[in-house]
Design an enzyme around this catalytic site. Structure first.
Site, PDB file in Angstrom:
ATOM      1  N   ARG A 176       0.824  -1.221   0.000  1.00 29.47           N
ATOM      2  CA  ARG A 176       0.000   0.000   0.000  1.00 29.47           C
ATOM      3  C   ARG A 176       0.854   1.265   0.000  1.00 29.47           C
ATOM      4  O   ARG A 176       0.445   2.288  -0.548  1.00 29.47           O
ATOM      5  CB  ARG A 176      -0.925  -0.012   1.217  1.00 29.47           C
ATOM      6  CG  ARG A 176      -2.045  -0.995   1.027  1.00 29.47           C
ATOM      7  CD  ARG A 176      -2.965  -1.018   2.201  1.00 29.47           C
ATOM      8  NE  ARG A 176      -4.176  -1.748   1.882  1.00 29.47           N
ATOM      9  CZ  ARG A 176      -5.021  -2.204   2.780  1.00 29.47           C
ATOM     10  NH1 ARG A 176      -4.794  -2.010   4.063  1.00 29.47           N
ATOM     11  NH2 ARG A 176      -6.103  -2.847   2.415  1.00 29.47           N
ATOM     12  N   LYS A 211     -20.283 -17.730  -1.039  1.00 31.44           N
ATOM     13  CA  LYS A 211     -21.743 -17.632  -0.979  1.00 31.44           C
ATOM     14  C   LYS A 211     -22.363 -16.756  -2.052  1.00 31.44           C
ATOM     15  O   LYS A 211     -21.817 -15.730  -2.417  1.00 31.44           O
ATOM     16  CB  LYS A 211     -22.136 -17.049   0.384  1.00 31.44           C
ATOM     17  CG  LYS A 211     -21.793 -17.968   1.528  1.00 31.44           C
ATOM     18  CD  LYS A 211     -22.191 -17.332   2.825  1.00 31.44           C
ATOM     19  CE  LYS A 211     -22.036 -18.330   3.970  1.00 31.44           C
ATOM     20  NZ  LYS A 211     -22.308 -17.687   5.253  1.00 31.44           N
ATOM     21  N   GLY A 216     -10.981  -8.860  -2.326  1.00 31.03           N
ATOM     22  CA  GLY A 216     -10.747  -9.955  -1.388  1.00 31.03           C
ATOM     23  C   GLY A 216      -9.900 -11.108  -1.871  1.00 31.03           C
ATOM     24  O   GLY A 216      -8.755 -10.956  -2.276  1.00 31.03           O
ATOM     25  N   GLY A 247     -13.170  -3.814   0.042  1.00 28.82           N
ATOM     26  CA  GLY A 247     -14.551  -3.348   0.233  1.00 28.82           C
ATOM     27  C   GLY A 247     -14.938  -2.287  -0.775  1.00 28.82           C
ATOM     28  O   GLY A 247     -16.055  -2.281  -1.302  1.00 28.82           O
TER      29      GLY A 247
HETATM   30  P1  AMP Z   1     -15.647 -15.023  -0.622  1.00 29.40           P
HETATM   31  O1  AMP Z   1     -15.077 -14.286   0.551  1.00 29.40           O
HETATM   32  O2  AMP Z   1     -17.123 -15.079  -0.626  1.00 29.40           O
HETATM   33  O3  AMP Z   1     -15.075 -14.537  -1.930  1.00 29.40           O
HETATM   34  O4  AMP Z   1     -15.216 -16.531  -0.447  1.00 29.40           O
HETATM   35  C1  AMP Z   1     -13.880 -16.943  -0.454  1.00 29.40           C
HETATM   36  C2  AMP Z   1     -13.786 -18.260   0.228  1.00 29.40           C
HETATM   37  O5  AMP Z   1     -14.607 -19.204  -0.445  1.00 29.40           O
HETATM   38  C3  AMP Z   1     -12.394 -18.838   0.239  1.00 29.40           C
HETATM   39  O6  AMP Z   1     -11.933 -18.855   1.560  1.00 29.40           O
HETATM   40  C4  AMP Z   1     -12.577 -20.239  -0.320  1.00 29.40           C
HETATM   41  O7  AMP Z   1     -11.899 -21.228   0.420  1.00 29.40           O
HETATM   42  C5  AMP Z   1     -14.073 -20.476  -0.187  1.00 29.40           C
HETATM   43  N1  AMP Z   1     -14.549 -21.477  -1.145  1.00 29.40           N
HETATM   44  C6  AMP Z   1     -14.336 -21.499  -2.463  1.00 29.40           C
HETATM   45  N2  AMP Z   1     -14.882 -22.596  -3.018  1.00 29.40           N
HETATM   46  C7  AMP Z   1     -15.460 -23.301  -2.033  1.00 29.40           C
HETATM   47  C8  AMP Z   1     -16.177 -24.527  -1.982  1.00 29.40           C
HETATM   48  N3  AMP Z   1     -16.405 -25.257  -3.084  1.00 29.40           N
HETATM   49  N4  AMP Z   1     -16.635 -24.941  -0.788  1.00 29.40           N
HETATM   50  C9  AMP Z   1     -16.404 -24.200   0.329  1.00 29.40           C
HETATM   51  N5  AMP Z   1     -15.740 -23.028   0.337  1.00 29.40           N
HETATM   52  C10 AMP Z   1     -15.279 -22.581  -0.825  1.00 29.40           C
END
Ligand code: AMP
Length: 394
Positions: A34, A196, A352, A375
């Site tokens: 940064r 999610k 992220g 963010g």
């Molecule tokens: P996000 O913060 O929503 O972008 O999610 C990132 C996280 O999703 C990472 O820590 C990954 O390990 C997790 N992730 C990715 N694919 C899967 C999966 N098939 N099952 C469970 N977690 C997952």
């Protein structure tokens, strides 16, 4: 007005930077990305014959706490910019004002942590005014905090009606988002992964009007697959988002967006790196098994879409990339984006975990742009007008 339109000779530039860097137990900077990101702006101003007053927050202090002092980073800033760096132990008041007054062209002054004053996060006008008196021109180069309506990121701009602009980092972030969301060459492809659907729904709704292809990977895949009647075994699923997933697919079809869901998955019998693994069709995952990465057929299909895309946005990993056993899909996708970029496509990695992934796999300099603001990038993709950007444009 852009930074390059201003001649900073004999001017004091008051710059909001994002020097919220990680420190270890002995207060050494463990990642200076940064600080380096602010270099183009600082160098331009110093080369013009101006001086820089840098203000930032560091961590989440409760009042004044030495562990969050920006004094800890002064030496690193000096090393990176190669000029003398002075420090004021308070960001407002006589100490800051004297230090700012005495600052000579070519010098840098760092002000103490803005968040030692509660007024910073409150967006307090009097606190912003006390900061504003320190400089002749206000420059916002802190994309990482642009989604916050704080005193130093938003309120302060009103004290510089004629003399405010984005820094070069911030301008690049804004330009990259624009290139994906507004002016990008078609076909435009968004790759969304991560855990999610619920955390990406606002992004999906906002981008469906702007893209030609939507690639879905990661944990969120299984909510779509289950909604379509597939068997997903013990894979991650949001039961209350099944209808929403179907709705997204319907809307995408209406808007002419091709949605690419994985056709196969690497499945495991436990959520751990040394679990037993297998490859399975995405909609035939046996009970007791969970999909933790995209499978080889999916990798080929996704690669094909990426290689045909002229503009690419990537947010979220394809699998549990933190574990070696389930990182292949994310790595392969990163390499495909790098190759498309080499062939002339524009690629933006933002928000992220996908940023962590491109850094971890050595691909950061092989894509067009890696966003510095988690963010802030996500909120931009959601279509929100960020307060730090609006304050400069007003
Ligand atoms: P996000 O913060 O929503 O972008 O999610 C990132 C996280 O999703 C990472 O820590 C990954 O390990 C997790 N992730 C990715 N694919 C899967 C999966 N098939 N099952 C469970 N977690 C997952």
């Amino acid at each position: 007005m852009t930074l390059n339109d201003i001649d900073f000779k004999d001017k004091k530039a008051l710059i909001r930077v994002d020097f919220n860097v990680p420190l270890n137990e002995t207060f050494e900077v463990t990642d200076d990305t940064r600080i380096r990101a602010a270099k183009p702006t600082v160098v331009k101003i110093l080369e013009d014959g101006g001086c820089c007053i840098l203000m930032s927050h560091l961590g989440r202090p409760k009042g004044v706490q030495d562990e969050f002092s920006l004094r800890h980073i002064v030496d690193v800033v000096e090393d990176i910019f190669g000029v003398q760096v002075l420090f004021a132990g308070n960001c407002i008041g006589p100490e800051a004002q004297n230090a700012a007054e005495e600052l000579e062209p070519g010098q840098i002054l760092i002000l103490e942590n803005l968040r030692f004053h509660d007024e910073e996060k409150q967006g307090d006008a009097e606190f912003a005014r006390q900061l504003a008196v320190l400089g002749d021109v206000y420059v916002n180069d802190a994309f990482g905090t642009a989604h916050r309506a704080h005193a130093s990121t938003a309120t302060i701009a009103r004290f510089f009606p004629e003399n405010k602009c984005f820094g070069l980092l911030m301008a690049k972030e804004i330009e990259s988002i624009k290139r994906v969301m507004e002016t990008g060459e078609k076909p435009v492809t968004a790759i969304l992964g991560g855990a999610k659907v619920s955390s990406k729904i606002t992004i999906i709704n906002n981008i469906l009007d702007k893209i030609d292809h939507l690639i879905v990977g990661g944990g969120m895949t299984f909510t779509f697959i289950k909604a379509q009647g597939g068997s997903i075994g013990n894979s991650l699923v949001e039961e209350d988002k099944l209808d929403l997933a179907l709705e997204i697919l319907k809307t995408a079809e209406k808007k002419g967006v091709d949605v690419h869901l994985p056709g196969d998955a690497i499945v495991a019998d436990a959520f751990k790196n040394d679990a037993n693994t297998n490859t399975a069709p995405i909609n035939e995952i046996p009970n007791g098994w969970m999909g933790l990465d995209v499978g080889p057929r999916t990798i080929d299909e996704f690669k094909d879409v990426i290689m045909r895309s002229k503009t690419i946005l990537w947010n979220g990993p394809m699998g549990v990339f933190e574990m070696d056993a389930f990182a292949k899909g994310t790595i392969a996708l990163g390499h495909a984006i790098a190759e498309a970029t080499k062939n002339g496509s524009f690629s933006l990695v933002g928000g992220g975990d996908s940023v962590a992934a491109v850094k971890q796999f050595g691909l950061a300099d092989k894509v067009s742009y890696v966003s510095t603001g988690g963010g802030a990038m996500l909120e931009s993709l959601e279509g929100k007008i960020l307060p730090g950007i609006a304050a400069i444009l007003e």
